[in-house]
Write a protein that holds these residues in place. Structure first.
Motif, PDB file in Angstrom:
ATOM      1  N   VAL A  12       1.566  13.986  13.031  1.00 46.26           N
ATOM      2  CA  VAL A  12       1.867  14.720  14.224  1.00 46.26           C
ATOM      3  C   VAL A  12       3.180  15.660  14.111  1.00 46.26           C
ATOM      4  O   VAL A  12       4.458  14.912  13.853  1.00 46.26           O
ATOM      5  N   ALA A  13       3.214  16.877  14.201  1.00 45.20           N
ATOM      6  CA  ALA A  13       4.156  17.879  14.154  1.00 45.20           C
ATOM      7  C   ALA A  13       5.122  17.161  12.909  1.00 45.20           C
ATOM      8  O   ALA A  13       4.743  17.687  11.863  1.00 45.20           O
ATOM      9  N   THR A  14       6.297  16.675  13.160  1.00 41.26           N
ATOM     10  CA  THR A  14       7.381  16.340  12.347  1.00 41.26           C
ATOM     11  C   THR A  14       7.239  15.007  11.832  1.00 41.26           C
ATOM     12  O   THR A  14       8.194  14.492  10.906  1.00 41.26           O
ATOM     13  N   ARG A  15       6.239  14.119  11.909  1.00 39.57           N
ATOM     14  CA  ARG A  15       6.358  12.710  11.733  1.00 39.57           C
ATOM     15  C   ARG A  15       4.730  12.329  11.366  1.00 39.57           C
ATOM     16  O   ARG A  15       4.006  13.035  11.569  1.00 39.57           O
ATOM     17  N   ARG A  16       4.626  11.385  10.751  1.00 40.86           N
ATOM     18  CA  ARG A  16       3.461  10.509  10.314  1.00 40.86           C
ATOM     19  C   ARG A  16       3.376   9.270  11.055  1.00 40.86           C
ATOM     20  O   ARG A  16       4.253   8.409  10.930  1.00 40.86           O
ATOM     21  N   VAL A  17       2.247   8.992  11.706  1.00 39.57           N
ATOM     22  CA  VAL A  17       2.155   7.805  12.524  1.00 39.57           C
ATOM     23  C   VAL A  17       1.092   6.770  11.870  1.00 39.57           C
ATOM     24  O   VAL A  17      -0.093   7.317  11.450  1.00 39.57           O
ATOM     25  N   LEU A  18       1.269   5.566  11.844  1.00 37.27           N
ATOM     26  CA  LEU A  18       0.247   4.674  11.635  1.00 37.27           C
ATOM     27  C   LEU A  18      -0.518   4.323  12.744  1.00 37.27           C
ATOM     28  O   LEU A  18       0.043   4.044  13.803  1.00 37.27           O
ATOM     29  N   VAL A  19      -1.826   4.536  12.891  1.00 32.98           N
ATOM     30  CA  VAL A  19      -2.896   4.428  13.891  1.00 32.98           C
ATOM     31  C   VAL A  19      -3.759   3.348  13.504  1.00 32.98           C
ATOM     32  O   VAL A  19      -4.062   2.902  12.319  1.00 32.98           O
ATOM     33  N   THR A  20      -4.537   2.463  14.493  1.00 33.82           N
ATOM     34  CA  THR A  20      -5.590   1.541  14.142  1.00 33.82           C
ATOM     35  C   THR A  20      -6.954   2.426  13.984  1.00 33.82           C
ATOM     36  O   THR A  20      -6.988   3.491  14.679  1.00 33.82           O
ATOM     37  N   LEU A  21      -7.658   1.963  13.287  1.00 33.98           N
ATOM     38  CA  LEU A  21      -8.976   2.506  13.004  1.00 33.98           C
ATOM     39  C   LEU A  21     -10.002   1.513  13.819  1.00 33.98           C
ATOM     40  O   LEU A  21      -9.953   0.255  13.928  1.00 33.98           O
ATOM     41  N   PRO A  22     -10.814   1.851  14.664  1.00 33.80           N
ATOM     42  CA  PRO A  22     -11.402   3.246  15.009  1.00 33.80           C
ATOM     43  C   PRO A  22     -10.646   4.062  16.089  1.00 33.80           C
ATOM     44  O   PRO A  22     -10.776   5.248  16.392  1.00 33.80           O
ATOM     45  N   HIS A  23      -9.779   3.363  16.905  1.00 32.83           N
ATOM     46  CA  HIS A  23      -9.354   3.754  17.897  1.00 32.83           C
ATOM     47  C   HIS A  23      -8.232   4.653  18.216  1.00 32.83           C
ATOM     48  O   HIS A  23      -7.992   5.419  19.077  1.00 32.83           O
ATOM     49  N   ASP A  49       0.916  -1.194   0.006  1.00 33.74           N
ATOM     50  CA  ASP A  49       0.075   0.002   0.100  1.00 33.74           C
ATOM     51  C   ASP A  49       0.825   1.265  -0.002  1.00 33.74           C
ATOM     52  O   ASP A  49       0.588   2.213  -0.733  1.00 33.74           O
ATOM     53  N   LEU A  50       1.944   1.227   0.807  1.00 33.44           N
ATOM     54  CA  LEU A  50       2.726   2.556   0.891  1.00 33.44           C
ATOM     55  C   LEU A  50       3.509   2.608  -0.524  1.00 33.44           C
ATOM     56  O   LEU A  50       3.644   3.900  -1.011  1.00 33.44           O
ATOM     57  N   ALA A  51       3.834   1.524  -1.300  1.00 32.08           N
ATOM     58  CA  ALA A  51       4.483   1.667  -2.544  1.00 32.08           C
ATOM     59  C   ALA A  51       3.615   1.927  -3.777  1.00 32.08           C
ATOM     60  O   ALA A  51       4.251   2.615  -4.760  1.00 32.08           O
ATOM     61  N   CYS A  52       2.327   1.626  -3.681  1.00 29.44           N
ATOM     62  CA  CYS A  52       1.287   1.861  -4.753  1.00 29.44           C
ATOM     63  C   CYS A  52       0.571   3.201  -4.539  1.00 29.44           C
ATOM     64  O   CYS A  52       0.032   3.557  -5.694  1.00 29.44           O
ATOM     65  N   ALA A  53       0.534   3.828  -3.493  1.00 29.17           N
ATOM     66  CA  ALA A  53      -0.398   5.133  -3.295  1.00 29.17           C
ATOM     67  C   ALA A  53       0.213   5.968  -3.974  1.00 29.17           C
ATOM     68  O   ALA A  53       1.316   6.381  -4.018  1.00 29.17           O
ATOM     69  N   VAL A  54      -0.955   6.583  -4.900  1.00 26.69           N
ATOM     70  CA  VAL A  54      -0.542   7.885  -5.483  1.00 26.69           C
ATOM     71  C   VAL A  54      -0.542   9.096  -4.723  1.00 26.69           C
ATOM     72  O   VAL A  54      -0.070  10.357  -5.163  1.00 26.69           O
ATOM     73  N   ASP A  55      -1.519   9.437  -3.773  1.00 24.09           N
ATOM     74  CA  ASP A  55      -1.436  10.385  -2.862  1.00 24.09           C
ATOM     75  C   ASP A  55      -2.116  10.287  -1.589  1.00 24.09           C
ATOM     76  O   ASP A  55      -2.265   9.000  -1.354  1.00 24.09           O
ATOM     77  N   ASP A  56      -2.035  11.147  -0.646  1.00 23.96           N
ATOM     78  CA  ASP A  56      -2.528  11.014   0.784  1.00 23.96           C
ATOM     79  C   ASP A  56      -3.996  10.170   1.066  1.00 23.96           C
ATOM     80  O   ASP A  56      -4.117   9.429   1.655  1.00 23.96           O
ATOM     81  N   ALA A  57      -4.922  10.758   0.141  1.00 22.11           N
ATOM     82  CA  ALA A  57      -6.162  10.329   0.046  1.00 22.11           C
ATOM     83  C   ALA A  57      -6.252   8.781  -0.296  1.00 22.11           C
ATOM     84  O   ALA A  57      -6.970   7.891   0.128  1.00 22.11           O
ATOM     85  N   ASP A  58      -5.471   8.449  -1.467  1.00 18.73           N
ATOM     86  CA  ASP A  58      -5.374   6.990  -1.744  1.00 18.73           C
ATOM     87  C   ASP A  58      -4.543   5.996  -0.972  1.00 18.73           C
ATOM     88  O   ASP A  58      -5.214   4.937  -0.460  1.00 18.73           O
ATOM     89  N   LEU A  59      -3.556   6.685  -0.079  1.00 21.50           N
ATOM     90  CA  LEU A  59      -3.009   5.711   0.866  1.00 21.50           C
ATOM     91  C   LEU A  59      -3.954   5.638   1.940  1.00 21.50           C
ATOM     92  O   LEU A  59      -3.929   4.549   2.585  1.00 21.50           O
ATOM     93  N   GLN A  60      -4.913   6.681   2.440  1.00 18.75           N
ATOM     94  CA  GLN A  60      -5.803   6.635   3.567  1.00 18.75           C
ATOM     95  C   GLN A  60      -6.754   5.421   3.138  1.00 18.75           C
ATOM     96  O   GLN A  60      -6.992   4.570   4.166  1.00 18.75           O
ATOM     97  N   ARG A  61      -7.148   5.391   1.846  1.00 21.61           N
ATOM     98  CA  ARG A  61      -8.177   4.343   1.581  1.00 21.61           C
ATOM     99  C   ARG A  61      -7.653   3.142   1.441  1.00 21.61           C
ATOM    100  O   ARG A  61      -8.107   1.904   1.960  1.00 21.61           O
ATOM    101  N   ALA A  64      -7.205   1.721   5.236  1.00 19.08           N
ATOM    102  CA  ALA A  64      -8.300   1.635   5.789  1.00 19.08           C
ATOM    103  C   ALA A  64      -9.005   0.158   5.505  1.00 19.08           C
ATOM    104  O   ALA A  64      -9.614  -0.339   6.117  1.00 19.08           O
ATOM    105  N   ARG A  65      -8.407  -0.490   4.309  1.00 15.63           N
ATOM    106  CA  ARG A  65      -8.961  -1.803   3.986  1.00 15.63           C
ATOM    107  C   ARG A  65      -8.216  -2.908   5.031  1.00 15.63           C
ATOM    108  O   ARG A  65      -8.903  -3.759   5.184  1.00 15.63           O
TER     109      ARG A  65
END
Length: 69
Positions: free
Chosen positions: A45-56, A21-33, A36-37
């Motif tokens: 968050v500030a200077t970093r991007r964090v992977l989080v669980t959904l929905p918690h 998913d990280l390799a194929c995503a074309v933009d942030d919205a695509d990565l988010q979708r 989510a699967r």
């Protein structure tokens, strides 16, 4: 509420799960979708991007901040 610590083994397996998913995503919205699967999302968050669980929103690990073209 207190969440259990995410082990390195769990991070390893999750990283392998989301690598395509990280390799194929074309933009942030695509990565988010794509994340989510598998029950994940990301949070900037500030200077970093964090992977989080959904929905918690439990933080799993840092994601690379790469420019998606």
């Amino acid at each position: 509420m207190q969440y259990p610590k995410v082990t390195q083994m769990t991070q390893y397996h999750v990283r392998n799960l989301i690598a395509p998913d990280l390799a194929c995503a074309v933009d942030d919205a695509d990565l988010q979708r794509r994340l989510a699967r598998n029950g994940y999302g990301f949070r900037d968050v500030a200077t970093r991007r964090v992977l989080v669980t959904l929905p918690h929103g439990v933080e799993i690990m840092d994601l690379p901040r790469v420019t998606i073209h």
